[in-house]
Write a protein that holds these residues in place. Structure first.
Motif: not given
Lengths: 248, 248
Positions: B12-16, B118-129
Motif C-alpha cells: 500500500i502506498v499513501l501519498v502525502e 496507491v492512495f492520494g491525499r485526504e483532501d485532494r487525492g492524487l494529481t493527474n501526473k
C-alpha cells in the motif's frame, strides 16, 4: 428504480459502540452511501464529542439526529429485514452467509420496507442472542487476524450494498421475493414456543438455549414469512388449549 | 495457489497522508489483509504518534517498518503493477476502471512480482501526473457526496482484492453444503405432526393438506437437515406424552 429511495430503506444500527472516532466515521459513511438513519443501542461514547463530530465531516446530521435505544430488539422492531454482522468464530449453530447473498435478499425488499444493518461492539461484536434477532447473519471472513475496525466493517458492507444495487439497476431486474417475518414477531413466537416446550418437559432450563437456537436457525434458513409465523402461533395456541383441557 | 504468497505481492502506498489516525488505520488494514508493506510518500503526519500507534492495533509493525519516499515514482519503481485510486471527477483523459477489473489484472501477476496500490491525499487525492504513473486507475464511484475517508477507501479496495483472490482460489473447489434430510424421514415426521395436529384440533380433515403443505414448504426452503428432523420428532413425542399424561 430510484437509487435514492432504495438506500433510504436502510438504517445502520451500532450496538454499544465505545469509540467516538468510530461513531463519527460511521456517520460520514451514512452520508457517503445515502443511508436513512443511524441508530445507537446503549452507546458508551459521546456523539457530541469533538472527535465524533470531526470524523463525521458532512455526515454530522446523522450524529445529531441519531436515535437511541436500550436494546437491539427495540432498535429493529419496525424493520422487516434485519441483517447482523459477525466477526467471531464462536457463533455456534447460527448460520453465516456471504455479505452479497444477504444484501441481495434485502435489496429485493419492496419500497417502503425498513432494513437494518447491525454492527456489534468494537471488542466483542454481537452476542449470539443478538445475532438470533436477525434473519440473516453475515461474516466478512478474512484469512488470519480478522478483527476489522468497526467503521471499516461498515464501509465494506455499505460498498458491497452499493455495488449490488448498482448492478441490479443496470440489469434493470425488478426482483420480487416475499417479505420475511418481522424480527420482533418471530422472536415473540419463539419465546412462546420455548415456554410451551419447557412446560411439557421437552426443554430443560439448561438445554433450552441451544435447542431453540437450532430451531431458529432452521426457520432463518427458510426465510420464514409472516403468515408462517401466524401458522406456528396457531399451532402453539391449539396445543396449549389441548393441554389445559386435559388438565381440568 | 498459496493465499499468503499471493497477498505478499501487494504493498500500500499513501501519498502525502496528513492524518495520524488514517495512517494508523491503514496499518491495521495491512495486517488484516496480510499485505506486504506500507510505503509513505512525504507524509505530513507522524507514524510514531500515539494516535497512529493506537489505531494500528495489531498492525503496529507496518507503521514501524514503513518505508519513506520523496516522490511517488521512487516509491513504485520496483513494482511491475501499479494501480492508483481516483475520487476526483477532473481526471481528464485518464481512463478509469472498475476496481474488480484492475485488481483481477494485478492478481494474475506471477509470483515474485510486486504490485502497488496507491492512495492520494485526504483532501485532494492524487494529481493527474501521479495518476499517469500507474498502469491502471480505479474509481470507487458513489452516487452523490463521494468523498470517502482515506482508510475507508483502502478497506474497500483491500476487501475487493481479498474477495477476488478467494473466488479465484475456490473456483475449482466444490462447495460442500450440509446433507439434507432424507425425503422419507421428513415425510414420516410430517405425517406424525399431522396426526398430532388433527388430534388436538388444529387441523381439520379438509384443511390438513393445505396447511401441512405450507409447513413442508417452509422446511424445504430451509433445507432441513437430518438432525433437525430428529429434533422435531423429539418435540412431537414429548407433546404426545404430555397430552396422554393429562388424559389418564
Amino acid at each position: 428504480m430510484n437509487s435514492e429511495i432504495e438506500l433510504k430503506n436502510f438504517c445502520i444500527v451500532l450496538v454499544e459502540p465505545s469509540g467516538n472516532l468510530n461513531v463519527g466515521s460511521v456517520a460520514r459513511l451514512c452520508e457517503n452511501f445515502c443511508i436513512n438513519e443511524l441508530r445507537l443501542v446503549s452507546p458508551i461514547c459521546d456523539t457530541n464529542s469533538n472527535e465524533a463530530q470531526q470524523m463525521a465531516v458532512k455526515g454530522k446530521k446523522f450524529l445529531n439526529k441519531a436515535k437511541y435505544f436500550s436494546c437491539l430488539l427495540d432498535a429493529v422492531k419496525d424493520c422487516t429485514h434485519v441483517i447482523a454482522t459477525c466477526g467471531r468464530k464462536d457463533h455456534g449453530q447460527i448460520p453465516l452467509e456471504k455479505p452479497s447473498k444477504a444484501l441481495n435478499w434485502a435489496l429485493e425488499a419492496s419500497e417502503g420496507r425498513k432494513i437494518a444493518l447491525v454492527f456489534g461492539r468494537e471488542d466483542r461484536g454481537l452476542t449470539n442472542k443478538e445475532l438470533l434477532i436477525a434473519q440473516k447473519v453475515i461474516s466478512i471472513s478474512l484469512a488470519e487476524y480478522s478483527s476489522l475496525n468497526l467503521s471499516h466493517a461498515v464501509a465494506i458492507i455499505l460498498y458491497e450494498l452499493h455495488k449490488i444495487k448498482t448492478s441490479l439497476r443496470n440489469n434493470s431486474v425488478k426482483a420480487s421475493s416475499p417479505n420475511p417475518a418481522n424480527a420482533l414477531e418471530l422472536n415473540q413466537c419463539l419465546q412462546d414456543a420455548e415456554s410451551l416446550l419447557l412446560e411439557v418437559g421437552f426443554l430443560l432450563k439448561h438445554t433450552a438455549n441451544a435447542r431453540m437456537t437450532k430451531i431458529k436457525s432452521l426457520l432463518q434458513r427458510g426465510e420464514i414469512r409472516p403468515e408462517e409465523v401466524s401458522l406456528i402461533r396457531g399451532i402453539l395456541r391449539q396445543l396449549r388449549w389441548a393441554l389445559q383441557r386435559h388438565n381440568t
